[in-house]
Design an enzyme around this catalytic site. Structure first.
Site, PDB file in Angstrom:
ATOM      1  N   LYS A 229       0.812  -1.225   0.000  1.00  0.00           N
ATOM      2  CA  LYS A 229       0.000   0.000   0.000  1.00  0.00           C
ATOM      3  C   LYS A 229       0.840   1.267   0.000  1.00  0.00           C
ATOM      4  O   LYS A 229       2.042   1.251   0.259  1.00  0.00           O
ATOM      5  CB  LYS A 229      -0.986  -0.038   1.173  1.00  0.00           C
ATOM      6  CG  LYS A 229      -2.181  -0.959   0.833  1.00  0.00           C
ATOM      7  CD  LYS A 229      -3.301  -0.894   1.819  1.00  0.00           C
ATOM      8  CE  LYS A 229      -4.461  -1.768   1.311  1.00  0.00           C
ATOM      9  NZ  LYS A 229      -5.492  -1.945   2.317  1.00  0.00           N
ATOM     10  N   ARG A 263      -3.858 -10.108   4.666  1.00  0.00           N
ATOM     11  CA  ARG A 263      -4.342 -10.098   3.277  1.00  0.00           C
ATOM     12  C   ARG A 263      -3.210  -9.587   2.387  1.00  0.00           C
ATOM     13  O   ARG A 263      -2.817  -8.420   2.498  1.00  0.00           O
ATOM     14  CB  ARG A 263      -5.570  -9.182   3.191  1.00  0.00           C
ATOM     15  CG  ARG A 263      -6.198  -9.089   1.811  1.00  0.00           C
ATOM     16  CD  ARG A 263      -7.395  -8.133   1.844  1.00  0.00           C
ATOM     17  NE  ARG A 263      -8.050  -8.058   0.553  1.00  0.00           N
ATOM     18  CZ  ARG A 263      -7.628  -7.307  -0.457  1.00  0.00           C
ATOM     19  NH1 ARG A 263      -6.547  -6.567  -0.338  1.00  0.00           N
ATOM     20  NH2 ARG A 263      -8.293  -7.302  -1.604  1.00  0.00           N
TER      21      ARG A 263
HETATM   22  N1  HH2 Z   1      -7.581  -3.518   0.799  1.00  0.00           N
HETATM   23  C1  HH2 Z   1      -7.903  -3.514  -0.504  1.00  0.00           C
HETATM   24  C2  HH2 Z   1      -9.072  -4.143  -0.953  1.00  0.00           C
HETATM   25  N2  HH2 Z   1      -9.875  -4.791  -0.099  1.00  0.00           N
HETATM   26  N3  HH2 Z   1     -10.367  -5.513   2.089  1.00  0.00           N
HETATM   27  C3  HH2 Z   1     -10.055  -5.548   3.387  1.00  0.00           C
HETATM   28  N4  HH2 Z   1     -10.857  -6.201   4.248  1.00  0.00           N
HETATM   29  N5  HH2 Z   1      -8.948  -4.927   3.882  1.00  0.00           N
HETATM   30  C4  HH2 Z   1      -8.087  -4.250   3.078  1.00  0.00           C
HETATM   31  O1  HH2 Z   1      -7.092  -3.676   3.589  1.00  0.00           O
HETATM   32  C5  HH2 Z   1      -8.387  -4.184   1.674  1.00  0.00           C
HETATM   33  C6  HH2 Z   1      -9.562  -4.842   1.213  1.00  0.00           C
HETATM   34  C7  HH2 Z   1      -7.001  -2.833  -1.478  1.00  0.00           C
HETATM   35  O2  HH2 Z   1      -6.101  -3.762  -2.040  1.00  0.00           O
HETATM   36  P1  HH2 Z   1      -6.264  -4.443  -3.486  1.00  0.00           P
HETATM   37  O3  HH2 Z   1      -7.424  -5.377  -3.494  1.00  0.00           O
HETATM   38  O4  HH2 Z   1      -4.980  -5.045  -3.883  1.00  0.00           O
HETATM   39  O5  HH2 Z   1      -6.504  -3.222  -4.445  1.00  0.00           O
HETATM   40  P2  HH2 Z   1      -7.769  -2.685  -5.223  1.00  0.00           P
HETATM   41  O6  HH2 Z   1      -8.782  -2.249  -4.206  1.00  0.00           O
HETATM   42  O7  HH2 Z   1      -7.227  -1.562  -6.045  1.00  0.00           O
HETATM   43  O8  HH2 Z   1      -8.331  -3.818  -6.057  1.00  0.00           O
END
Ligand code: HH2
Length: 293
Positions: A229, A263
């Protein structure tokens, strides 16, 4: 007086998920625009192959998402989210035994995913953006991730302010656990998540990680999503492709402070980090672990 045993399990769709060490949740983004891997696993066959690869690498849980929640992201329609997500969840559910979580805040998407084999709903809105979500979770017996977010993805990084961020997140958790309970969701099905990067500046993310133990003693497992992040980029001045070492440091510290689920994008690497950090933590007297967790 004897302390109660530390809770190291939760329930998800009729399954009891035990964790003697923290669990690694592998991210599968079926999106064109996720902040790290957007566009790489966009086609259903690419996303299924990625899911199988992450299980091979040691993922204990898969988290499949079809809508980016990165800062500035705009929502996708329900039809689009269903079309991207459901074929992938259905196919993956046939091919793996690990629990499947879906990253959605739409009740209809959650219901469709549960119908084809998901058992955890990862709702970044903590049941607030779709009035039907709580009853979908309650009726199904799925586990639910209640994540803290200030604002919504399009605007959440516009000068977020807190007094004491950790206290504010803890009181948000109390309020959302109560709302979930009133909707018929038992505490045994709830996972809490401080929402690293969701309406938070660098200092807020650091404080939440530093004082994570204040959140891991609330009676539910705590999930931490910090993989690659922006706060890691800010600390290291590195683009998203070069944040794995920074991620490893933060994952180890989150494990030390009692995180139950990490995660991550880089499952093979972080599974090793989690194992080592968990072994060090487990060597503590049980009483300190219980205090933290
Ligand atoms: N972070 C992201 C997405 N979903 N869900 C939870 N519970 N906690 C998190 O910290 C979290 C989440 C962001 O990461 P990523 O899925 O890689 O990115 P994007 O939202 O751009 O798909």
């Amino acid at each position: 007086m004897e302390r109660p045993a530390r809770k190291d399990w939760f329930l998800a769709g009729g399954r009891e998920i035990r964790y003697s060490r923290p669990l690694v949740m592998g991210i599968v983004n079926v999106t064109p625009d996720s902040f790290y891997d957007g566009g790489r696993y966009n086609l259903p066959e690419q996303a299924v192959a990625r899911a199988l690869e992450l299980v091979d690498q040691g993922a204990d849980i898969l988290d499949v998402g079809a809508e980016s929640t990165r800062p500035g992201a705009y929502p996708v329609s329900q039809e689009e989210e269903l079309a991207r997500l459901i074929p992938v969840v259905a196919e993956v559910a046939h091919r793996v035994t690990v629990p499947i979580s879906v990253d959605t805040s739409k009740a209809a998407v959650a219901q469709a995913a549960l119908n084809v084999g998901a058992c955890i709903i990862n709702d970044v809105s903590a049941l607030r953006w779709d009035q039907e979500m709580a009853s979908v979770v309650a009726r199904s017996g799925a586990a639910v991730v209640l994540m803290h977010i200030r604002g919504t993805p399009p605007t959440m990084q516009q000068a977020p302010q807190y007094g004491d961020v950790v206290k504010e997140v803890a009181s948000f958790f109390h309020e959302r656990m109560q709302a979930a309970g009133e909707a018929g969701i038992s505490k045994t099905h709830i996972i809490l998540d401080p929402g690293i990067g969701f309406g938070k500046l660098l200092e807020h993310n650091l404080k939440l990680l530093n004082r994570l133990s204040d959140l891991t003693n609330m009676g539910c497992p705590v999930l931490v999503g910090l993989s690659r992040k922006a706060f890691i980029g800010q600390l290291l001045d590195r683009p998203v492709e070069h944040r794995e070492w920074g991620t490893a440091a933060a994952v180890a510290l989150a494990v030390d402070r009692g995180a139950a689920i990490l995660r991550v994008h880089d499952v093979a690497m972080m599974a090793d980090v989690v194992k080592v950090a968990a072994a060090v933590r487990a060597s503590l007297p049980q009483s300190r672990q219980e205090h933290d967790a």
